[in-house]
Design a protein around this motif. Sequence first.
Motif, PDB file in Angstrom:
ATOM      1  N   GLN A  92       0.800  -1.228   0.000  1.00  0.00           N
ATOM      2  CA  GLN A  92       0.000   0.000   0.000  1.00  0.00           C
ATOM      3  C   GLN A  92       0.828   1.271   0.000  1.00  0.00           C
ATOM      4  OE1 GLN A  92      -1.497   1.583   4.033  1.00  0.00           O
ATOM      5  NE2 GLN A  92      -2.004  -0.567   4.070  1.00  0.00           N
ATOM      6  N   GLU A  93       1.988   1.237   0.688  1.00  0.00           N
ATOM      7  CA  GLU A  93       2.811   2.456   0.722  1.00  0.00           C
ATOM      8  C   GLU A  93       3.134   2.890  -0.704  1.00  0.00           C
ATOM      9  OE1 GLU A  93       6.353   1.238   2.829  1.00  0.00           O
ATOM     10  OE2 GLU A  93       5.175  -0.436   3.612  1.00  0.00           O
ATOM     11  N   PHE A  94       3.182   1.897  -1.558  1.00  0.00           N
ATOM     12  CA  PHE A  94       3.606   2.150  -2.931  1.00  0.00           C
ATOM     13  C   PHE A  94       2.596   2.988  -3.711  1.00  0.00           C
ATOM     14  CE2 PHE A  94       3.738   0.698  -7.376  1.00  0.00           C
ATOM     15  CZ  PHE A  94       4.978   1.231  -7.697  1.00  0.00           C
ATOM     16  N   TRP A  95       1.306   2.645  -3.567  1.00  0.00           N
ATOM     17  CA  TRP A  95       0.300   3.394  -4.333  1.00  0.00           C
ATOM     18  C   TRP A  95      -0.462   4.341  -3.422  1.00  0.00           C
ATOM     19  CZ3 TRP A  95      -3.901   1.289  -1.969  1.00  0.00           C
ATOM     20  CH2 TRP A  95      -3.840  -0.061  -1.632  1.00  0.00           C
ATOM     21  N   GLN A  96       0.254   4.877  -2.418  1.00  0.00           N
ATOM     22  CA  GLN A  96      -0.266   5.865  -1.472  1.00  0.00           C
ATOM     23  C   GLN A  96      -1.366   6.749  -2.042  1.00  0.00           C
ATOM     24  OE1 GLN A  96       3.281   7.951  -1.607  1.00  0.00           O
ATOM     25  NE2 GLN A  96       4.464   6.676  -0.195  1.00  0.00           N
ATOM     26  N   GLY A  97      -1.059   7.357  -3.162  1.00  0.00           N
ATOM     27  CA  GLY A  97      -1.931   8.372  -3.742  1.00  0.00           C
ATOM     28  C   GLY A  97      -3.353   7.897  -3.936  1.00  0.00           C
TER      29      GLY A  97
ATOM     30  N   ALA B  75      10.020   1.154 -13.781  1.00  0.00           N
ATOM     31  CA  ALA B  75       9.269   1.444 -12.561  1.00  0.00           C
ATOM     32  C   ALA B  75       7.869   0.863 -12.692  1.00  0.00           C
ATOM     33  CB  ALA B  75       9.195   2.951 -12.336  1.00  0.00           C
ATOM     34  N   VAL B  76       7.342   0.373 -11.583  1.00  0.00           N
ATOM     35  CA  VAL B  76       5.985  -0.169 -11.584  1.00  0.00           C
ATOM     36  C   VAL B  76       4.985   0.981 -11.623  1.00  0.00           C
ATOM     37  CG1 VAL B  76       4.295  -1.469 -10.255  1.00  0.00           C
ATOM     38  CG2 VAL B  76       6.664  -2.239 -10.319  1.00  0.00           C
ATOM     39  N   ASP B  77       3.929   0.787 -12.374  1.00  0.00           N
ATOM     40  CA  ASP B  77       2.842   1.770 -12.419  1.00  0.00           C
ATOM     41  C   ASP B  77       1.915   1.528 -11.224  1.00  0.00           C
ATOM     42  OD1 ASP B  77       0.551   3.232 -12.830  1.00  0.00           O
ATOM     43  OD2 ASP B  77       0.502   2.887 -14.992  1.00  0.00           O
ATOM     44  N   PRO B  78       1.861   2.457 -10.276  1.00  0.00           N
ATOM     45  CA  PRO B  78       1.052   2.255  -9.067  1.00  0.00           C
ATOM     46  C   PRO B  78      -0.413   1.979  -9.385  1.00  0.00           C
ATOM     47  CG  PRO B  78       2.425   4.211  -8.855  1.00  0.00           C
ATOM     48  CD  PRO B  78       2.525   3.770 -10.279  1.00  0.00           C
ATOM     49  N   GLU B  79      -0.934   2.647 -10.397  1.00  0.00           N
ATOM     50  CA  GLU B  79      -2.335   2.457 -10.772  1.00  0.00           C
ATOM     51  C   GLU B  79      -2.616   1.006 -11.155  1.00  0.00           C
ATOM     52  OE1 GLU B  79      -5.208   4.368 -10.830  1.00  0.00           O
ATOM     53  OE2 GLU B  79      -3.981   5.575  -9.483  1.00  0.00           O
ATOM     54  N   ALA B  80      -1.652   0.390 -11.811  1.00  0.00           N
ATOM     55  CA  ALA B  80      -1.845  -0.993 -12.244  1.00  0.00           C
ATOM     56  C   ALA B  80      -1.966  -1.924 -11.046  1.00  0.00           C
ATOM     57  CB  ALA B  80      -0.693  -1.434 -13.139  1.00  0.00           C
ATOM     58  N   ILE B  81      -1.132  -1.691 -10.035  1.00  0.00           N
ATOM     59  CA  ILE B  81      -1.207  -2.525  -8.833  1.00  0.00           C
ATOM     60  C   ILE B  81      -2.533  -2.289  -8.121  1.00  0.00           C
ATOM     61  CG2 ILE B  81      -0.100  -3.101  -6.638  1.00  0.00           C
ATOM     62  CD1 ILE B  81       1.490  -3.777  -9.189  1.00  0.00           C
ATOM     63  N   ARG B  82      -2.920  -1.022  -8.086  1.00  0.00           N
ATOM     64  CA  ARG B  82      -4.183  -0.702  -7.446  1.00  0.00           C
ATOM     65  C   ARG B  82      -5.347  -1.387  -8.166  1.00  0.00           C
ATOM     66  NH1 ARG B  82      -8.234   2.625  -7.797  1.00  0.00           N
ATOM     67  NH2 ARG B  82      -7.449   3.457  -9.756  1.00  0.00           N
ATOM     68  N   ALA B  83      -5.242  -1.479  -9.482  1.00  0.00           N
ATOM     69  CA  ALA B  83      -6.301  -2.113 -10.272  1.00  0.00           C
ATOM     70  C   ALA B  83      -6.503  -3.575  -9.857  1.00  0.00           C
ATOM     71  CB  ALA B  83      -5.975  -2.029 -11.760  1.00  0.00           C
TER      72      ALA B  83
END
Lengths: 111, 111
Positions: A92-97, B75-83
């Motif tokens: 979660q820290e990673f996609w904080q935003g 770099a990993v795309d945070p949005e993708a992980i969130r998805a």
Amino acid sequence: MSSRPDPSLATQFAALGDPTRLAIVDRLIADGPLPAGALQDVADISAPAISRHLKVLRQAGLVQQRVDAQRRIYAVDPEAIRAIGTWTITRQEFWQGSLDRLAVLLDPDKD
Amino acid sequence: MSSRPDPSLATQFAALGDPTRLAIVDRLIADGPLPAGALQDVADISAPAISRHLKVLRQAGLVQQRVDAQRRIYAVDPEAIRAIGTWTITRQEFWQGSLDRLAVLLDPDKD
DNA sequence: CCATTAATTAACGCATATGTTATATATATG
DNA sequence: CATATATATAACATATGCGTTAATTAATGG
């Protein structure tokens, strides 16, 4: 023949990586436990093909099988789905935003 | 040549379904952006093999590439992980029983 | 300019995956 | 018991995936 289940995360991801299998899992989550025959329409493929996709899902620990006469009733294992969510959440820290938006979705009071 | 990215969920799951690629993603999340060469040790395979895994991750929309001289920074795309997390979360009614445990993990006040 | 560094692309072999049709197994039913 | 129903397994063809080594592209530095 190595039919032993491998519930590792990579194996679970791989199992969900096939569109037909992802459709099967989505269907079972939406509709609840179903016999193999009821999953026939998730894709335009033969019954044996569906049967083998179910085997892959079973070996990945994503679905469980219950026998009812000549029917095999399949159901998704809730813990397995939660495990996928946990993988993302422990990062979660990673996609904080995006955290707050996600928290809203998760809120039990919502809706 | 069809090099266009397919960010569909099944494609993302498939990309994460390979142990080496999952290790790459985990490494990039833990350590932040890294050049391809720094990912060499996630598995005992050749540089071209790593390069192709990165291509798969890129086409799935999971990682992004930045050029720095002769280096390619990934770099990993945070949005993708969130998805991925969203997919599980939108099925929350399904794994109800585990909801509270998950909520604790997600709590921003925790720790 | 030539050598070094960094990474990708090319060409190829082999293992695994996915589909098919045919056959087997097990239960239910007239 | 013979047949229908539900599903799985066998056998097979072809496609895709993943690894290798060799060659290519691009930037840096003596």
